[in-house]
Design an enzyme around this catalytic site. Sequence first.
Site, PDB file in Angstrom:
ATOM      1  N   TYR A 142       0.813  -1.215   0.000  1.00 45.23           N
ATOM      2  CA  TYR A 142       0.000   0.000   0.000  1.00 45.23           C
ATOM      3  C   TYR A 142       0.846   1.265   0.000  1.00 45.23           C
ATOM      4  O   TYR A 142       2.060   1.213   0.120  1.00 45.23           O
ATOM      5  CB  TYR A 142      -1.042   0.000   1.111  1.00 45.23           C
ATOM      6  CG  TYR A 142      -0.619  -0.090   2.561  1.00 45.23           C
ATOM      7  CD1 TYR A 142       0.624   0.273   3.018  1.00 45.23           C
ATOM      8  CD2 TYR A 142      -1.552  -0.531   3.505  1.00 45.23           C
ATOM      9  CE1 TYR A 142       0.954   0.211   4.360  1.00 45.23           C
ATOM     10  CE2 TYR A 142      -1.233  -0.604   4.860  1.00 45.23           C
ATOM     11  CZ  TYR A 142       0.012  -0.225   5.277  1.00 45.23           C
ATOM     12  OH  TYR A 142       0.318  -0.286   6.609  1.00 45.23           O
ATOM     13  N   GLU A 143       0.157   2.384  -0.197  1.00 45.08           N
ATOM     14  CA  GLU A 143       0.780   3.703  -0.356  1.00 45.08           C
ATOM     15  C   GLU A 143       1.732   3.722  -1.549  1.00 45.08           C
ATOM     16  O   GLU A 143       2.788   4.358  -1.515  1.00 45.08           O
ATOM     17  CB  GLU A 143       1.514   4.109   0.922  1.00 45.08           C
ATOM     18  CG  GLU A 143       1.669   5.604   1.093  1.00 45.08           C
ATOM     19  CD  GLU A 143       0.328   6.340   1.045  1.00 45.08           C
ATOM     20  OE1 GLU A 143       0.186   7.206   0.175  1.00 45.08           O
ATOM     21  OE2 GLU A 143      -0.561   6.015   1.853  1.00 45.08           O
ATOM     22  N   GLY A 144       1.347   3.031  -2.615  1.00 49.00           N
ATOM     23  CA  GLY A 144       2.177   2.917  -3.807  1.00 49.00           C
ATOM     24  C   GLY A 144       3.059   1.697  -3.692  1.00 49.00           C
ATOM     25  O   GLY A 144       3.954   1.643  -2.845  1.00 49.00           O
TER      26      GLY A 144
END
Length: 588
Positions: free
Chosen positions: A435-437
Amino acid sequence: MTYRAPLNELRFALRVHGRLDQVLSLPAADGLDSDTADAVLEEAARFAEEMIAPTNRTGDLHGARLSDGRVQTHPDLARAFDEYRQAGWPGLRAPAEYGGQGLPAVVAAACEEMWCAGNLALSLLPMLTLGAAEAILNHGSDAQKQLYLPKMSAGIWSGTMNLTEPQAGSDLAQVAARAVPKDNGAYAVSGQKIFITWGDHELAENIVHLVLARLPDAPPGVKGISLFIVPKYLVNGDGSLGERNGVAAVGLEHKLGIHASPTCVMQFDEAEGYLVGEAGKGLAYMFTMMNHARLGVGIEGHAVAERAYQAALAYAQERVQSRSIGGQSSTPVAIIRHPDVRRMLLVQKATLAAQRALYMRAAAALDLAHGAADDDVRRSAQAELNFLIPIVKAWCTDNGTLLTNLAVQVFGGMGYIEETGVAQYVRDVRITAIYEGTNGIQALDLIGRKTAADEGRAARMLLDDGRGAADGLRKAGAAELADSLTRALDAAEASVAQIVRAMAAEPEAAAAASHAYLHQMACTLGAVALAREYAAAEAEIFGETFVRARRQITEGYFAYVLPQIHTYAAQVLHGSAAVLAAQEVWAV
């Protein structure tokens, strides 16, 4: 399992890598001195050990549930969060003008390591709230700031980020949620969002959802995305809560880990929402908080690995198995006496030290980029921050998986048994690389915007700084370490040049090498950081035992972690062709 906050190491890292003295001299840190910062750390450590860490296993065994339309969490977590809120921790780095304490990012980062190690799933709730608050602070109207930020800063209300949809994962250009103007100046927001962490719960009075959606006349792609505030309960003009809004959790994801954190499928049915800033700039607004968010996720991966290492070390010191290979006695010894166990523990410890150094360096750069009075200092810090953020996010989280797996291996068969608890760390930390890229996206960011876009200037600035660290090793009498670091820096410079060339001539080849490039740069900069530690560890300040330990950690890193850069360098220079040529292998 018992968690002990690594206070001495955090203090040392703050001094050497977090540039605490320089950060405390900034105007934004007025009134804060090193003694106060240390007192904050001590209290955060106590809270992490006594209040948060005991909920980690409970939260894993008794995960969030959706029942009769309500998301329920275990009472232990609710009590811990209530204590966290009453102690004022949610406002640690929240803006002072809205009730927060406004502490420097580098001090907050040290506290966040301890809280994430205590219970990653629970720590996500305040982290996301601060992220949502930061977006409102930077792009909301004055009225929106006054209405939402004080209670978010106090943890009375929580916040979320609603980006992902079933058809739109990392490619947010595919966002399809709709926002239709209403007569009252608000918008009716409709659509479904997935993977929304702490999307619904009962731990806060209200939940402030930040939602990406499209206006009816919005163009396709990212330029048509706007950002909306959609509260769970409508908020009256005086700040009191009104009726329930048209947003609800309609499902919880059944996840590999972080079971205590409700990861929700959120349904918006003409929910009342309020435009943030200008229409069509929603994605750009969300990206303004990416440096904080990605730094935070890197800290998460590091923190879980730290707790796993502590568990592995304790087990290795207690578990008696087999005789010592180097002794004459047939009496079984603690497994920490066995060289391969010591290797695994040393790799964990040394890598953790390098990770902590890099995230502290990035957090200090964040403070300096925002708060330094001198324009040149601000520009230099921003360049350093931009380059370090994808490295901290990706390297610390990739290593999170690697190091927690090493911890399980130290436990042997007992590590594979859920009752010992160490398997939870492997399951929990795995999400941080996604997550978060995803980390692949971080690697693309590093080769593109952070390396090729400025023709490698920021990268070379950091590598040149590393040569000063190599000189420091020589002055400290560690010539062999200095030579190893110099060779690593030479290899890194060659890789920077290769990436710049490849991005101009054959971007796909650069993309194929991006993972190796990120890890090579991270591993090299980690060595630079530990070289600084080697020279900076002063016995009269930290004591002889601490100095010997720091130097052994550096030596261990140079022996077992740094040599990986030669493999990465070979992949950067020669590996892309094999990836791009792989056409037939999928059919075999």
